[in-house]
Design an enzyme around this catalytic site. Structure first.
Site: not given
Length: 316
Positions: A57, A144, A170
């Site tokens: 983000t 991730y 994640k």
């Protein structure tokens, strides 16, 4: 907050809400340090367990390596130990390892290892990539699992065996079977983070699988909602969670899904709506239209009037 070991960092972030602050840009597409500091100072006033500087983000993909380190250093300087700062690291192995060294020197508390740029590879190659990053730093590393970087439970177990600082996983793919296999294999050796967009949608079912935290993008502009929603998830208040999904998250997703890349753009638009304009997104992303931003503004304005707000007030 004193410097934590990788294991302490992992335990800490697993007990609270996480978020990825946007990276503000000026109209000329230059990193807006003053706005970033202001945003971080404001967000630190809420109950958040960790902030990821230069994450997804935060438009990691649009930042140069030097900008990534600068953004992380700015976050560390502004948060002043109030919350752990984790840094986005990615691209190919050479750049990723250099970034890992750079963000450690900048004072980061941990690393989120994003998927390598573009290429798909076998488990052996992914393992070599993750292993190189872990060995380049003393910081705790979170892998991730997303897109072109999906490791199996066997690969993850071997990496953890050889790298004590690999402390987090994640999930960004939503493969329930794989998530179950990994959790059963690794147990409390790792901290598990929900990373599907939008994470709030999956928070309650993922909690049942041992995923105690997730990264909330909307925390950037509605932190009061995000923290209360997370609290409802952790107390397994299904009715309040569903109200939050109906009142805010699902209508927001409807706007987000209109165009590719809006998962980031809609958060930047949210910052503008609340009076914390953090500039445009960098290309190749595009900003929301004026009418879509107006829709988002109306959605935010109604947030304190819906069923979710009423249930939270009753629970207080």
């Amino acid at each position: 907050m004193s410097k934590m070991t990788p294991q302490e960092m992992a335990r800490h972030i697993g007990n609270g809400l996480l978020s990825f602050p946007v990276t503000p840009f000026t109209a000329g597409n230059v990193f807006d340090e003053a706005r970033y500091r202001s945003n971080l100072d404001w967000l630190c006033g809420y109950d958040v367990a960790g902030l990821f500087a230069a994450g997804g983000t935060g438009e990691f993909f649009s930042l140069s390596p030097a900008e990534v380190v600068k953004v992380v250093a700015t976050a560390v300087a502004e948060t002043k130990g109030r919350v752990p700062v984790l840094a986005g690291v990615g691209y190919g192995t050479q750049i990723a390892t250099e970034l890992a060294v750079g963000v450690e020197q900048a004072g980061a508390d941990g690393i989120l290892l994003l998927p390598p740029y573009l290429v798909f590879s076998e488990q052996e190659g992914l393992a070599a990539h993750i292993d190189a990053v872990c060995k380049a730093t003393k910081l705790g590393v979170i892998v991730y699992n997303r897109d072109n970087a999906i490791v199996s439970e066997e690969t993850l177990a071997k990496l953890c065996e050889h790298n004590p600082n690999l402390v987090g996983y994640k999930d960004g793919i939503g493969d329930i079977e794989l998530m179950t296999r990994i959790h059963l294999r690794m147990g409390d050796r790792l901290t598990y983070i929900g990373g599907l967009p939008t994470a709030e949608t999956f928070a309650l079912p993922y909690l049942e699988m041992g995923v105690t935290t997730y990264s909330s993008a909307v925390f950037n502009f509605v932190p009061h909602f995000s923290t209360k929603f997370y609290a409802a998830v952790r107390r397994r208040d299904r009715e309040t969670v569903q109200a939050g999904l109906r009142d805010f998250i699902l209508p927001l997703i409807a706007i987000r899904n209109r165009k590719r890349g809006y998962a980031v753009s809609i958060i930047k638009a949210g910052m503008k709506v609340i009076g914390r304009d953090s500039g445009p997104v960098r290309s190749p992303l595009t900003d929301l239209s004026e009418s879509e931003t107006a829709e988002l503004a109306a959605l935010v304005a109604r947030l304190d009037q819906g069923e979710f707000a009423a249930r939270e007030l009753a629970a207080a």
